[in-house]
Design an enzyme around this catalytic site. Structure first.
Site, PDB file in Angstrom:
ATOM      1  N   SER A 185      56.990  19.586   6.026  1.00 28.63           N
ATOM      2  CA  SER A 185      56.004  19.827   4.981  1.00 28.63           C
ATOM      3  C   SER A 185      55.737  18.644   4.069  1.00 28.63           C
ATOM      4  O   SER A 185      54.769  18.662   3.303  1.00 28.63           O
ATOM      5  CB  SER A 185      56.445  21.020   4.122  1.00 28.63           C
ATOM      6  OG  SER A 185      57.694  20.757   3.509  1.00 28.63           O
ATOM      7  N   HIS A 213      54.432  25.820   7.972  1.00 29.01           N
ATOM      8  CA  HIS A 213      53.269  24.950   7.835  1.00 29.01           C
ATOM      9  C   HIS A 213      52.531  24.737   9.163  1.00 29.01           C
ATOM     10  O   HIS A 213      51.495  24.067   9.177  1.00 29.01           O
ATOM     11  CB  HIS A 213      53.698  23.600   7.261  1.00 29.01           C
ATOM     12  CG  HIS A 213      54.194  23.687   5.850  1.00 29.01           C
ATOM     13  ND1 HIS A 213      53.387  23.506   4.755  1.00 29.01           N
ATOM     14  CD2 HIS A 213      55.427  23.987   5.362  1.00 29.01           C
ATOM     15  CE1 HIS A 213      54.097  23.665   3.647  1.00 29.01           C
ATOM     16  NE2 HIS A 213      55.339  23.964   3.995  1.00 29.01           N
ATOM     17  N   LYS A 244      50.714  30.134   3.203  1.00 22.43           N
ATOM     18  CA  LYS A 244      49.977  28.919   3.575  1.00 22.43           C
ATOM     19  C   LYS A 244      48.665  29.330   4.252  1.00 22.43           C
ATOM     20  O   LYS A 244      47.744  29.774   3.604  1.00 22.43           O
ATOM     21  CB  LYS A 244      50.822  28.027   4.478  1.00 22.43           C
ATOM     22  CG  LYS A 244      51.844  27.174   3.741  1.00 22.43           C
ATOM     23  CD  LYS A 244      53.051  27.938   3.312  1.00 22.43           C
ATOM     24  CE  LYS A 244      54.107  27.067   2.675  1.00 22.43           C
ATOM     25  NZ  LYS A 244      55.246  27.831   2.174  1.00 22.43           N
TER      26      LYS A 244
END
Length: 397
Positions: A185, A213, A244
């Site tokens: 990330s 992610h 996310k």
């Protein structure tokens, strides 16, 4: 009598020192959704390049409508844990769809992604077992390992020789779980999953991939890192979050029936924590539907990502080995990183600093994150302003 708690906390002066310099970069209140341009509480507007809403779904009207409908039907809270009274039919429906999406037999959802890793890594790490972590794994993986009873080894970031050295010292017959981020990330690079799976075969180990992610970014319809590499059958556990690309809140773990059943009855952060709210479940479910039905959204994300990579490199920025919409602008100095964030904010660009202990001091960086809703014009404006700032601080020529 001395107030020891207050006295100890008063010794922490870092935040106060940074505030005194006028470059404190945290807790900036926003009064709008996570769109490419956000409204700040101070009345200003800023280009948002600090969000993890990779597909731009967190402010999508369809997610809002789904959340509204769920609140109307189920209320605002489940008022208990999944283990007891907090399992709704929509939890089960979402879990079935998630398992199918990532190619696993079963999945279970948690109220946050942090709690997934905290609970899964800790409960699977029993006495006599080994947990092997990439040194740059997310904090919740590290905390989960700390709470486990296993022997924990860290290997150098994406260094397969270092990983193999750790595997060699493990007892051959003991359980060995390797836990890695699918997409890191901060640096934006992918785990070397093919090589990791080969080492798992060689040393009879298992692998868990944190796809927080990666989902919505890599793989078919955003199915994640294992799908991207064609290794779904060789990866034992796939973890994901909804904060996310899914534009919601919560997380899940997916794997074989037996493993998920064990987790459901032994993971403390699942059993002893309230379940995902109806609104977050419904929003995540709608996001999954959109993700699978609108592949052009991912294509737009990659178009603006490739464009930004090219532009940053042409301007002389060091963006390390990123392979993703997460672009690290290497600064390698904490004070300069905070000054950059402050100067950029004054010019209407919202970015975030990444400093120790999240990364070593030598790797301090600015995290520049893209969304599918960004345009090339947004990127151009931000890069023009950042180029001038980086040059003023002698970071690029």
């Amino acid at each position: 009598m001395a107030k020891t708690l207050n006295e100890n906390c008063e010794k922490y002066t870092i935040a106060r020192d940074v505030r005194a310099l006028g470059i404190y970069p945290y807790y900036r209140p926003i009064s709008s959704g996570q769109d490419p341009i956000v409204q700040m509480a101070d009345g200003s507007k800023a280009l948002m390049f600090g969000s993890n809403s990779y597909l731009g779904l967190s402010d999508d009207p369809r997610l809002k409508e789904a959340a509204y409908a769920a609140v109307k039907k189920y209320g605002t809270s489940c008022s208990g844990s999944r283990f007891l009274n907090g399992t709704l039919d929509i939890h089960v429906e979402l879990e079935e769809r998630l398992a199918k999406f990532v190619g696993k037999q079963e999945a279970v959802t948690y109220s946050t992604g942090f709690q997934v890793n905290l609970g899964v890594v800790s409960c699977l790490g029993g006495r006599g077992s080994y947990t092997l972590l990439d040194e740059t794994d997310h904090a919740c993986i590290i905390d989960g390992a700390r709470l486990s009873f296993s022997t924990v080894y860290k290997f150098r970031h994406n260094d397969m020789e270092s990983l193999e050295q750790k595997l060699k010292v493990c007892e051959p017959e003991a359980q060995k779980l390797i836990v890695v981020d699918g997409l890191y990330s901060m640096l934006g690079d992918l785990a070397k999953l093919p090589e990791i799976c080969d080492l798992c075969d060689k040393y009879n180990a298992s692998v868990m991939v944190d796809d927080a992610h990666s989902l919505g970014v890599f793989g078919k319809n955003g199915a994640g890192t294992a799908n991207h590499f064609g290794l779904t059958d060789r990866v034992d556990l796939i973890m994901g979050t909804f904060s996310k690309s899914f534009g919601s809140l919560g997380g899940f773990i997916a794997g074989d029936h037996e493993v998920i059943d064990f987790i459901k009855h032994n993971s403390r952060s699942l059993i002893f924590s309230a379940s995902m709210t109806p609104a977050t479940v419904a929003a995540a479910s709608k996001a999954l539907e959109i993700m699978q039905s609108e592949p052009e959204r991912i294509e737009r994300l990659w178009d603006v990502t490739r464009y930004a990579h090219k532009c940053f490199r042409e301007r002389g920025f060091d963006i390390n080995a990123t392979e993703s919409p997460i672009i690290p602008l290497m600064v390698r100095n904490t004070e300069k990183a905070m000054r950059i964030v402050t100067l950029a904010y004054k010019q209407g660009v919202f970015i975030t600093p990444v400093i120790a202990p999240a990364v070593p001091e030598k790797d301090v960086l600015i995290r520049f994150a893209l969304m599918a809703t960004h345009t090339r014009a947004h990127v151009d404006e931000a890069i023009d302003k950042l180029t001038a700032i980086f040059k003023s601080l002698d970071i690029i020529e």
